[in-house]
Structures are given as structure tokens and as C-alpha cells.
Scaffold this motif. Structure first.
Motif, PDB file in Angstrom:
ATOM      1  N   TRP A   1       0.832  -1.199   0.000  1.00  0.00           N
ATOM      2  CA  TRP A   1       0.000   0.000   0.000  1.00  0.00           C
ATOM      3  C   TRP A   1       0.873   1.257   0.000  1.00  0.00           C
ATOM      4  CZ3 TRP A   1      -0.828   4.367   2.823  1.00  0.00           C
ATOM      5  CH2 TRP A   1      -1.986   5.079   2.540  1.00  0.00           C
ATOM      6  N   GLN A   2       1.923   1.259   0.821  1.00  0.00           N
ATOM      7  CA  GLN A   2       2.821   2.422   0.869  1.00  0.00           C
ATOM      8  C   GLN A   2       3.492   2.642  -0.479  1.00  0.00           C
ATOM      9  OE1 GLN A   2       5.257   1.142   4.150  1.00  0.00           O
ATOM     10  NE2 GLN A   2       4.125   2.399   5.618  1.00  0.00           N
ATOM     11  N   HIS A   3       3.915   1.558  -1.117  1.00  0.00           N
ATOM     12  CA  HIS A   3       4.555   1.674  -2.426  1.00  0.00           C
ATOM     13  C   HIS A   3       3.573   2.234  -3.458  1.00  0.00           C
ATOM     14  CE1 HIS A   3       6.875   0.752  -5.986  1.00  0.00           C
ATOM     15  NE2 HIS A   3       5.850   0.054  -6.445  1.00  0.00           N
ATOM     16  N   ARG A   4       2.375   1.687  -3.490  1.00  0.00           N
ATOM     17  CA  ARG A   4       1.375   2.155  -4.457  1.00  0.00           C
ATOM     18  C   ARG A   4       0.976   3.610  -4.186  1.00  0.00           C
ATOM     19  NH1 ARG A   4      -0.270  -1.593  -7.916  1.00  0.00           N
ATOM     20  NH2 ARG A   4      -0.110  -3.781  -7.351  1.00  0.00           N
ATOM     21  N   ASP A   5       0.894   3.990  -2.919  1.00  0.00           N
ATOM     22  CA  ASP A   5       0.566   5.366  -2.566  1.00  0.00           C
ATOM     23  C   ASP A   5       1.646   6.319  -3.054  1.00  0.00           C
ATOM     24  OD1 ASP A   5      -1.074   7.360  -1.092  1.00  0.00           O
ATOM     25  OD2 ASP A   5       0.726   7.501   0.168  1.00  0.00           O
TER      26      ASP A   5
ATOM     27  N   PHE B   1      -3.917  10.864 -18.473  1.00  0.00           N
ATOM     28  CA  PHE B   1      -3.532  10.807 -17.069  1.00  0.00           C
ATOM     29  C   PHE B   1      -4.718  10.430 -16.194  1.00  0.00           C
ATOM     30  CE2 PHE B   1      -3.534  13.135 -13.013  1.00  0.00           C
ATOM     31  CZ  PHE B   1      -2.719  12.254 -12.334  1.00  0.00           C
ATOM     32  N   LEU B   2      -5.900  10.924 -16.531  1.00  0.00           N
ATOM     33  CA  LEU B   2      -7.092  10.562 -15.765  1.00  0.00           C
ATOM     34  C   LEU B   2      -7.290   9.051 -15.784  1.00  0.00           C
ATOM     35  CD1 LEU B   2      -9.628  11.473 -14.216  1.00  0.00           C
ATOM     36  CD2 LEU B   2     -10.792  11.573 -16.427  1.00  0.00           C
ATOM     37  N   TYR B   3      -7.135   8.452 -16.944  1.00  0.00           N
ATOM     38  CA  TYR B   3      -7.269   6.995 -17.070  1.00  0.00           C
ATOM     39  C   TYR B   3      -6.218   6.275 -16.219  1.00  0.00           C
ATOM     40  CZ  TYR B   3      -7.331   2.375 -19.186  1.00  0.00           C
ATOM     41  OH  TYR B   3      -7.385   1.024 -19.381  1.00  0.00           O
ATOM     42  N   VAL B   4      -4.976   6.702 -16.325  1.00  0.00           N
ATOM     43  CA  VAL B   4      -3.892   6.091 -15.550  1.00  0.00           C
ATOM     44  C   VAL B   4      -4.096   6.328 -14.053  1.00  0.00           C
ATOM     45  CG1 VAL B   4      -1.403   6.182 -15.104  1.00  0.00           C
ATOM     46  CG2 VAL B   4      -2.231   6.204 -17.448  1.00  0.00           C
ATOM     47  N   GLY B   5      -4.474   7.545 -13.683  1.00  0.00           N
ATOM     48  CA  GLY B   5      -4.689   7.881 -12.278  1.00  0.00           C
ATOM     49  C   GLY B   5      -5.814   7.083 -11.648  1.00  0.00           C
TER      50      GLY B   5
ATOM     51  N   LEU C   1      -7.659   2.823  -8.067  1.00  0.00           N
ATOM     52  CA  LEU C   1      -8.388   1.572  -7.842  1.00  0.00           C
ATOM     53  C   LEU C   1      -7.490   0.487  -7.248  1.00  0.00           C
ATOM     54  CD1 LEU C   1     -10.671   1.434 -11.005  1.00  0.00           C
ATOM     55  CD2 LEU C   1     -11.334   1.943  -8.646  1.00  0.00           C
ATOM     56  N   ARG C   2      -6.240   0.438  -7.706  1.00  0.00           N
ATOM     57  CA  ARG C   2      -5.307  -0.531  -7.113  1.00  0.00           C
ATOM     58  C   ARG C   2      -5.053  -0.201  -5.643  1.00  0.00           C
ATOM     59  NH1 ARG C   2      -2.695   0.743 -11.966  1.00  0.00           N
ATOM     60  NH2 ARG C   2      -3.110  -0.820 -13.549  1.00  0.00           N
ATOM     61  N   LEU C   3      -4.927   1.083  -5.354  1.00  0.00           N
ATOM     62  CA  LEU C   3      -4.708   1.519  -3.976  1.00  0.00           C
ATOM     63  C   LEU C   3      -5.922   1.184  -3.107  1.00  0.00           C
ATOM     64  CD1 LEU C   3      -2.536   3.000  -2.347  1.00  0.00           C
ATOM     65  CD2 LEU C   3      -3.749   5.113  -2.809  1.00  0.00           C
ATOM     66  N   LYS C   4      -7.110   1.378  -3.648  1.00  0.00           N
ATOM     67  CA  LYS C   4      -8.330   1.039  -2.908  1.00  0.00           C
ATOM     68  C   LYS C   4      -8.412  -0.461  -2.665  1.00  0.00           C
ATOM     69  CE  LYS C   4     -13.317   1.560  -2.971  1.00  0.00           C
ATOM     70  NZ  LYS C   4     -14.471   2.142  -3.642  1.00  0.00           N
ATOM     71  N   ALA C   5      -8.062  -1.264  -3.664  1.00  0.00           N
ATOM     72  CA  ALA C   5      -8.120  -2.721  -3.520  1.00  0.00           C
ATOM     73  C   ALA C   5      -7.191  -3.199  -2.418  1.00  0.00           C
ATOM     74  CB  ALA C   5      -7.785  -3.396  -4.849  1.00  0.00           C
TER      75      ALA C   5
ATOM     76  N   TYR D   1      -6.301  -5.006   3.183  1.00  0.00           N
ATOM     77  CA  TYR D   1      -5.685  -4.765   4.488  1.00  0.00           C
ATOM     78  C   TYR D   1      -6.754  -4.712   5.578  1.00  0.00           C
ATOM     79  CZ  TYR D   1      -2.431  -2.833   7.899  1.00  0.00           C
ATOM     80  OH  TYR D   1      -1.658  -2.636   9.006  1.00  0.00           O
ATOM     81  N   THR D   2      -7.885  -4.060   5.273  1.00  0.00           N
ATOM     82  CA  THR D   2      -8.986  -3.989   6.231  1.00  0.00           C
ATOM     83  C   THR D   2      -9.534  -5.378   6.534  1.00  0.00           C
ATOM     84  OG1 THR D   2      -9.562  -1.794   5.439  1.00  0.00           O
ATOM     85  CG2 THR D   2     -11.255  -2.963   6.670  1.00  0.00           C
TER      86      THR D   2
END
Length: 128
Positions: free
Chosen positions: A25-29, A79-83, A88-92, A97-98
Motif C-alpha cells: 500500500w505504501q509503495h502504491r501510494d 492521465f485521468l485513465y492512468v490515475g 483503484l489498485r490503492l483502494k483494492a 488490508y482492512t
């Protein structure tokens, strides 16, 4: 096909998995924020480049200056598409984790929800 048997994880295994998911998560963030700043500044530079080229003493190729904002808008859409993909990966990984926290079972190990007004004075308020 055989059904796979799921073994129950002990608390040490759950915590180890949580450490792995937290580092992911930290890496993706950090990757998301790096991408946000990179794409924002590159898009901004492309859009305003014809206006600041003389000031920066840059010789632009002989193309229509109206093309730069169009390219900038295209880059912003890409960028919107990539962002959204990064978000979504960060949310997953956050949801995973939850779920791992919920496997711990004991209430004192669980995260306090922002909706818990008893413990968080100005928590989530749906009326606003």
C-alpha cells in the motif's frame, strides 16, 4: 476438480501478511503521488509552453500554437485513465488490508471507524 481446503491463519501469520500488504500500500501510494505530480507538471508545461517560449528563449518548431493545448488536454485525459487505475489498485489493497484486520478477531486490534462518533468527536456526519 478438487475443492481446495483453506487453512485458518494464526495471528502471527495474519500480522505478517498485514506487513506485506501495508508495504505494498505504501509503495502504491507513493507511486500514485509521483505520477500525479509528474503528469500534472508535464501537462501544464505543454499547455503553456507557447506562451513562455520567448521568455525561456526556446525555439519551438513551426507548428500551430493551438496544437499545444489540444495535446495538453489529451495528456490530461490519458492521465485521468492512468490515475484512476492507480487509485483503484490503492483502494483494492486498502480493502484487503482492512479484511486482514478483521481476521484478527479481537476488537482492540481493529481500526476505529471514522463513523464512530463516541470515540471520534467530529467523525463522519452524513447530514453535511
Amino acid at each position: 476438480m478438487e475443492k481446495q481446503k483453506h487453512q485458518k491463519l494464526n495471528k502471527d501469520q495474519i500480522i505478517t501478511l498485514m506487513e506485506i500488504y501495508l508495504s505494498e500500500w505504501q509503495h502504491r501510494d507513493s507511486m500514485l503521488w509521483q505520477q500525479v505530480f509528474k503528469y500534472f507538471y508535464v501537462t501544464l508545461i505543454v499547455i503553456i509552453l507557447p506562451n513562455i517560449a520567448e521568455f525561456l528563449k526556446i525555439a519551438l518548431p513551426p507548428i500551430n500554437k493551438k496544437l499545444f493545448p489540444i495535446i495538453g488536454i489529451f495528456m490530461a485525459v490519458m492521465f485521468l485513465y492512468v490515475g484512476i487505475g492507480y487509485a483503484l489498485r490503492l483502494k483494492a489493497i486498502g480493502l484487503t488490508y482492512t479484511r486482514m484486520m478483521q481476521l484478527l478477531g479481537n476488537k482492540k486490534y481493529k481500526r476505529i471507524s471514522i463513523r464512530n462518533r463516541k470515540e471520534i468527536k467530529y467523525g463522519w456526519q452524513p447530514s453535511l
